[in-house]
Design a protein around this motif. Structure first.
Motif, PDB file in Angstrom:
ATOM      1  N   ALA A 193      97.106 -22.148  18.051  1.00 38.98           N
ATOM      2  CA  ALA A 193      96.611 -23.407  18.595  1.00 38.98           C
ATOM      3  C   ALA A 193      97.250 -23.715  19.939  1.00 38.98           C
ATOM      4  O   ALA A 193      96.586 -24.248  20.846  1.00 38.98           O
ATOM      5  CB  ALA A 193      96.874 -24.542  17.609  1.00 38.98           C
ATOM      6  N   ASP A 194      98.526 -23.384  20.103  1.00 38.55           N
ATOM      7  CA  ASP A 194      99.191 -23.617  21.388  1.00 38.55           C
ATOM      8  C   ASP A 194      98.418 -22.952  22.525  1.00 38.55           C
ATOM      9  O   ASP A 194      98.210 -23.553  23.583  1.00 38.55           O
ATOM     10  CB  ASP A 194     100.617 -23.054  21.363  1.00 38.55           C
ATOM     11  N   ARG A 195      98.011 -21.714  22.308  1.00 34.69           N
ATOM     12  CA  ARG A 195      97.292 -20.980  23.358  1.00 34.69           C
ATOM     13  C   ARG A 195      95.901 -21.554  23.578  1.00 34.69           C
ATOM     14  O   ARG A 195      95.449 -21.681  24.722  1.00 34.69           O
ATOM     15  CB  ARG A 195      97.209 -19.501  23.003  1.00 34.69           C
ATOM     16  N   LEU A 196      95.210 -21.919  22.504  1.00 37.51           N
ATOM     17  CA  LEU A 196      93.874 -22.495  22.642  1.00 37.51           C
ATOM     18  C   LEU A 196      93.934 -23.841  23.364  1.00 37.51           C
ATOM     19  O   LEU A 196      93.151 -24.101  24.286  1.00 37.51           O
ATOM     20  CB  LEU A 196      93.237 -22.665  21.268  1.00 37.51           C
ATOM     21  N   TYR A 197      94.849 -24.704  22.949  1.00 40.39           N
ATOM     22  CA  TYR A 197      94.949 -26.021  23.576  1.00 40.39           C
ATOM     23  C   TYR A 197      95.395 -25.905  25.036  1.00 40.39           C
ATOM     24  O   TYR A 197      94.886 -26.609  25.908  1.00 40.39           O
ATOM     25  CB  TYR A 197      95.931 -26.897  22.803  1.00 40.39           C
ATOM     26  N   ARG A 198      96.347 -25.013  25.296  1.00 40.58           N
ATOM     27  CA  ARG A 198      96.820 -24.854  26.677  1.00 40.58           C
ATOM     28  C   ARG A 198      95.682 -24.375  27.579  1.00 40.58           C
ATOM     29  O   ARG A 198      95.527 -24.856  28.696  1.00 40.58           O
ATOM     30  CB  ARG A 198      97.983 -23.864  26.701  1.00 40.58           C
ATOM     31  N   ARG A 199      94.873 -23.435  27.080  1.00 44.67           N
ATOM     32  CA  ARG A 199      93.747 -22.944  27.890  1.00 44.67           C
ATOM     33  C   ARG A 199      92.700 -24.035  28.081  1.00 44.67           C
ATOM     34  O   ARG A 199      92.144 -24.183  29.185  1.00 44.67           O
ATOM     35  CB  ARG A 199      93.124 -21.711  27.207  1.00 44.67           C
ATOM     36  N   TRP A 200      92.417 -24.813  27.048  1.00 42.59           N
ATOM     37  CA  TRP A 200      91.441 -25.888  27.184  1.00 42.59           C
ATOM     38  C   TRP A 200      91.901 -26.930  28.193  1.00 42.59           C
ATOM     39  O   TRP A 200      91.087 -27.502  28.934  1.00 42.59           O
ATOM     40  CB  TRP A 200      91.199 -26.534  25.817  1.00 42.59           C
ATOM     41  N   LEU A 201      93.197 -27.170  28.262  1.00 43.03           N
ATOM     42  CA  LEU A 201      93.748 -28.185  29.170  1.00 43.03           C
ATOM     43  C   LEU A 201      93.857 -27.703  30.616  1.00 43.03           C
ATOM     44  O   LEU A 201      94.174 -28.500  31.491  1.00 43.03           O
ATOM     45  CB  LEU A 201      95.124 -28.632  28.680  1.00 43.03           C
ATOM     46  N   ARG A 202      93.617 -26.427  30.862  1.00 38.39           N
ATOM     47  CA  ARG A 202      93.840 -25.881  32.202  1.00 38.39           C
ATOM     48  C   ARG A 202      93.108 -26.639  33.295  1.00 38.39           C
ATOM     49  O   ARG A 202      93.680 -26.913  34.360  1.00 38.39           O
ATOM     50  CB  ARG A 202      93.468 -24.385  32.232  1.00 38.39           C
ATOM     51  N   PRO A 203      91.829 -27.025  33.110  1.00 37.60           N
ATOM     52  CA  PRO A 203      91.163 -27.786  34.184  1.00 37.60           C
ATOM     53  C   PRO A 203      91.811 -29.140  34.467  1.00 37.60           C
ATOM     54  O   PRO A 203      91.619 -29.716  35.535  1.00 37.60           O
ATOM     55  CB  PRO A 203      89.735 -27.987  33.652  1.00 37.60           C
ATOM     56  N   ILE A 204      92.586 -29.637  33.496  1.00 41.98           N
ATOM     57  CA  ILE A 204      93.231 -30.937  33.638  1.00 41.98           C
ATOM     58  C   ILE A 204      94.613 -30.805  34.267  1.00 41.98           C
ATOM     59  O   ILE A 204      95.017 -31.610  35.111  1.00 41.98           O
ATOM     60  CB  ILE A 204      93.344 -31.624  32.272  1.00 41.98           C
ATOM     61  N   THR A 205      95.368 -29.780  33.854  1.00 45.24           N
ATOM     62  CA  THR A 205      96.774 -29.680  34.232  1.00 45.24           C
ATOM     63  C   THR A 205      97.038 -28.769  35.419  1.00 45.24           C
ATOM     64  O   THR A 205      98.089 -28.870  36.044  1.00 45.24           O
ATOM     65  CB  THR A 205      97.611 -29.180  33.042  1.00 45.24           C
ATOM     66  N   ASP A 206      96.118 -27.855  35.736  1.00 47.26           N
ATOM     67  CA  ASP A 206      96.345 -26.948  36.878  1.00 47.26           C
ATOM     68  C   ASP A 206      96.175 -27.670  38.207  1.00 47.26           C
ATOM     69  O   ASP A 206      95.366 -28.597  38.322  1.00 47.26           O
ATOM     70  CB  ASP A 206      95.377 -25.768  36.805  1.00 47.26           C
TER      71      ASP A 206
END
Length: 246
Positions: free
Chosen positions: A233-246
């Motif tokens: 889940a860490d990897r899935l959530y981190r990837r989903w958040l990329r447009p927000i956090t990058d």
């Protein structure tokens, strides 16, 4: 003496919240809330189960998350149409959208897929398998990992969706389209949530099968199983958040 905040801290301090839609009290954000809190990402809960209205605005959020529930997206419930319309608008505006189980089915239906009965009910801990050419979303995840499931329906893939995961009992376990990630499995589970569901929904476990675990099997080695899923889940959530956090 004053210190400059690091760029990431500045970004997070300015970030609009993630809006999470809960459809039944026992199916809240679970581990997702822990992940967001740990990352310092603000979030807010819309308790649909408590009668809270579906906010229609997108300008005040960074992303939308839709949790699970025992109802069907095909049920004539007053909030389903509002959520489907909101998902369509968010997808068109490239606002990141994430769905877990019922939430994934809402996304599929909103974007043109169909939701109907799965071949079997899939309940308990079962492996999911990565599909080919999924590194854009699943880089770093193993070829298979064990996820938690509790569903009797499934979704078809909307036009343009990239299939990501499958299981032996359900062909479509996840897809991505733009900034949207739809999951059939429940990667948000914590150990207390699994125990609560096994008690609340125990009548669904009376007839175990290869696809349906009884409570004893579901709760065996629960801490290890949850920890393994949370790593995924860490990897899935981190990837989903990329447009927000990058």
């Amino acid at each position: 003496m004053t210190f400059d905040l690091c760029p990431l801290t500045l970004i997070l301090n300015r970030m609009k919240p993630i809006r999470i839609f809960r459809h039944v009290a026992c199916e809240g954000p679970g581990y997702l809330a822990t992940f967001l809190d740990r990352a310092g990402i603000p979030w807010e809960l819309v308790a649909v189960d408590a009668g809270e209205a579906i906010p229609g605005a997108l300008s005040d959020v960074s992303g939308l998350v839709f949790m699970g529930g025992p109802m069907s997206v095909n049920d004539p419930l007053p909030w389903i149409g509002a959520e489907l319309a909101l998902i369509r608008r968010a997808s068109e505006a490239d606002v990141p959208v994430l769905g877990h189980c019922l939430g994934g089915q809402l996304i599929a239906k909103a974007l043109g897929g169909a939701v109907g009965p799965n071949a079997v009910r899939e309940i308990g801990w079962h492996p999911v398998e990565r599909l080919p050419d999924t590194d854009a979303w699943l880089e770093g995840l193993p070829a298979t990992f064990t996820a938690f499931h509790w569903h009797g329906e499934t979704f078809s893939l909307p036009a343009g969706a990239v299939p990501l995961l499958r299981s032996a009992h359900c062909e479509n376990q996840a897809f991505a389209i733009g900034n949207t990630l739809a999951l059939q499995c429940h990667v948000e589970m914590t150990a207390p949530m699994v125990r609560e569901w096994a008690a609340l929904y125990r009548d669904e476990l009376d007839d175990p099968s290869p696809a349906v675990q009884d409570a004893g099997e579901m709760l065996a080695a629960i801490e290890n199983r949850v920890a393994g899923q949370q790593a995924a889940a860490d990897r899935l959530y981190r990837r989903w958040l990329r447009p927000i956090t990058d």
